[in-house]
Design a protein around this motif. Sequence first.
Motif, short mmCIF file in Angstrom:
data_model
loop_
_atom_site.label_atom_id
_atom_site.label_comp_id
_atom_site.label_asym_id
_atom_site.label_seq_id
_atom_site.Cartn_x
_atom_site.Cartn_y
_atom_site.Cartn_z
N SER A 140 23.63 -48.15 -17.85
CA SER A 140 25.03 -48.43 -17.76
C SER A 140 25.01 -49.48 -19.21
O SER A 140 24.36 -50.60 -19.39
CB SER A 140 25.43 -49.05 -16.56
OG SER A 140 24.61 -50.44 -16.22
N ASP A 141 26.35 -49.50 -19.64
CA ASP A 141 26.73 -50.37 -20.44
C ASP A 141 28.10 -50.84 -20.59
O ASP A 141 28.96 -50.09 -20.87
CB ASP A 141 26.65 -49.92 -21.99
CG ASP A 141 26.44 -50.85 -23.22
OD1 ASP A 141 26.68 -52.04 -22.83
OD2 ASP A 141 26.77 -50.48 -24.45
N GLY A 142 28.62 -52.02 -19.79
CA GLY A 142 30.14 -52.11 -19.66
C GLY A 142 30.33 -51.17 -18.64
O GLY A 142 30.02 -51.08 -17.38
N ASP A 143 31.58 -50.57 -18.93
CA ASP A 143 32.39 -49.59 -18.24
C ASP A 143 31.60 -48.05 -18.21
O ASP A 143 31.98 -47.40 -17.49
CB ASP A 143 33.65 -49.57 -18.65
CG ASP A 143 34.39 -50.91 -18.29
OD1 ASP A 143 34.08 -51.53 -17.49
OD2 ASP A 143 35.32 -51.25 -19.04
N TYR A 144 30.60 -48.06 -19.01
CA TYR A 144 29.90 -46.78 -19.16
C TYR A 144 28.63 -46.54 -18.62
O TYR A 144 27.84 -47.41 -18.49
CB TYR A 144 29.72 -46.47 -20.99
CG TYR A 144 31.28 -46.45 -21.71
CD1 TYR A 144 31.83 -45.23 -21.66
CD2 TYR A 144 31.53 -47.71 -22.45
CE1 TYR A 144 33.14 -45.37 -22.49
CE2 TYR A 144 32.77 -47.77 -22.90
CZ TYR A 144 33.42 -46.42 -23.08
OH TYR A 144 34.50 -46.54 -23.85
N ASP A 145 28.56 -45.48 -17.84
CA ASP A 145 27.36 -45.00 -17.08
C ASP A 145 26.83 -44.04 -17.84
O ASP A 145 27.29 -43.11 -18.51
CB ASP A 145 27.72 -44.72 -15.49
CG ASP A 145 28.34 -46.16 -14.71
OD1 ASP A 145 27.76 -47.17 -15.12
OD2 ASP A 145 29.06 -45.63 -14.12
N PHE A 146 25.38 -43.72 -17.81
CA PHE A 146 24.59 -42.86 -18.44
C PHE A 146 23.71 -42.28 -17.38
O PHE A 146 23.16 -42.94 -16.55
CB PHE A 146 23.82 -43.44 -19.57
CG PHE A 146 24.70 -44.20 -20.52
CD1 PHE A 146 25.51 -43.44 -21.49
CD2 PHE A 146 24.86 -45.49 -20.65
CE1 PHE A 146 26.47 -43.94 -22.39
CE2 PHE A 146 25.84 -46.07 -21.66
CZ PHE A 146 26.52 -45.24 -22.61
N ALA A 147 23.11 -41.03 -17.94
CA ALA A 147 22.36 -40.44 -16.92
C ALA A 147 20.94 -40.53 -17.98
O ALA A 147 21.03 -40.07 -19.28
CB ALA A 147 22.49 -38.86 -16.55
N VAL A 148 19.63 -40.37 -17.35
CA VAL A 148 18.50 -40.69 -17.95
C VAL A 148 17.66 -39.34 -17.58
O VAL A 148 17.12 -39.73 -16.39
CB VAL A 148 17.80 -41.63 -18.08
CG1 VAL A 148 16.44 -41.64 -18.77
CG2 VAL A 148 18.63 -42.98 -18.59
N PRO A 149 17.81 -38.00 -17.86
CA PRO A 149 16.93 -36.97 -17.44
C PRO A 149 15.36 -37.02 -17.67
O PRO A 149 15.12 -37.76 -18.92
CB PRO A 149 17.67 -35.79 -17.76
CG PRO A 149 18.20 -36.04 -19.28
CD PRO A 149 18.80 -37.59 -19.00
N GLY A 150 14.52 -36.23 -16.97
CA GLY A 150 13.23 -36.21 -17.55
C GLY A 150 13.35 -35.11 -18.62
O GLY A 150 14.14 -34.35 -18.95
N ALA A 151 12.08 -35.45 -19.28
CA ALA A 151 12.10 -34.63 -20.51
C ALA A 151 11.93 -32.99 -20.21
O ALA A 151 12.44 -31.98 -20.93
CB ALA A 151 10.68 -34.73 -21.21
N GLY A 152 11.60 -32.59 -18.97
CA GLY A 152 11.76 -31.08 -18.64
C GLY A 152 12.97 -30.77 -18.10
O GLY A 152 13.18 -29.64 -18.46
N VAL A 153 13.89 -31.62 -17.44
CA VAL A 153 15.07 -31.21 -16.97
C VAL A 153 15.82 -31.10 -18.55
O VAL A 153 16.81 -30.18 -18.70
CB VAL A 153 15.71 -32.25 -16.37
CG1 VAL A 153 17.01 -32.17 -16.01
CG2 VAL A 153 14.98 -32.52 -14.74
N ALA A 154 15.67 -31.91 -19.44
CA ALA A 154 16.40 -31.83 -20.51
C ALA A 154 16.34 -30.79 -21.38
O ALA A 154 17.08 -30.13 -21.92
CB ALA A 154 16.14 -33.20 -21.55
#
Length: 412
Positions: A140-154
């Motif tokens: 997250s960065d302020g009002d923004y949320d992020f997803a961090v997928p695994g390399a295999g999912v990506a």
Amino acid sequence: MKTPLFIATRYLLAKKSHNLINIITWISIIGISVASFALIVVLSVFNGLEDVISSLNNRLTPDVQISSSAGKTIDLQSFPSERLLSIQGVDYVVPTLTEDALFRANDKQHIGQVKGVGSDYERIERMKEVVFNQDTLLLSDGDYDFAVPGAGVAWYLGINAYDPYSVVRVYVPKRGNASSMSLENSFNSGVLNVQSVFATEQEMDEKIVLVPFQWLSELLEYEDKATDIELFLSQSADVRKVKKEVKSMLGDDFVIKDQQEQQETLYRIMRSEKWAVYAILTFILILATFNVVGSLSMLMIDKRKDSEILKAMGADRNFLQRVFMNEGLLISVVGGIIGLVIGILAVLLQQHFGFIKFGSGGGNYIVDAYPVLLKMKDVFVIFATILTVGCTSAFLTVRHAMKKEGFSLKAK
């Protein structure tokens, strides 16, 4: 030095009347040396592989995991997080939510698990090591949320973490009596930008997507609930002691697991493979002792005159038996020590300098050189095995020979 051992040592070092006995004796020593060398090297390789796999898994695996023994979720309002933080060695107490999910991106889809983690996750030092295109784990960065997928999912979803417009849509089962006739009525969904990708162990990389805890909590319609509480400890902390204190504090309403218990199947498989190889190499060691049997039998025939002299000096059957048993045991011990010393030196050189590399160079490997790890427990186990095999073979050989040849060891 006791007399039987002294005589046995003299027999081992002195030149025999028949050169063939010397040759067979040294063949026996070399055979046992090779078997013991193979044992320590192979077991150290398995230790090294286990250490590498554990280090990869343990980056994303908490030191201690707490889950409810009665249900799926834990009520965060009543959970004593502050008291857990007061335990010596506990650095972070992180609530997490884990749920099966469907991921969609770039007209592709993949089934895995979405894991919501608290904000402290970003501050955990070892989490920074799993992200390969950012300096830190950013959820997250302020009002923004992020997803961090695994390399295999990506990879399955065709996500490019270097593309600032990469997004992933997450579908999770809707609580209650959801309709199974349509995707919209059966699942809650949300969209997150992807800024980074993590890489640890293949199974995790192909399954997990990390998201902010609060974002997933709203998507799952959970309020102040978590599926697990994860504890991350300082490097100097005693995991067993911390686990015991947590168990004492929480009681039987919770299941507390350390890293090995969380991945019990993986560790069991690795250990089973290691000890299966140990059993095979021990069988080879047993075969190598057949040379000891031959050498000892020929030596007993060669030393018939010495046996008669010792008998005339008052030596009884037990004394003569101990002489030749010590001789057979000395052959095994000398061979074992030579093999272990050479094997330990080889393992230590590989462990510290990595002379044997993967491939001819330039490959994309997790480690550059073959991983090995020397454990003193393995050294003691191997030496005890050599003593057991050597003592057993010497005892059976000497007892059989003395019964066959008689007390004086004269041929019939």
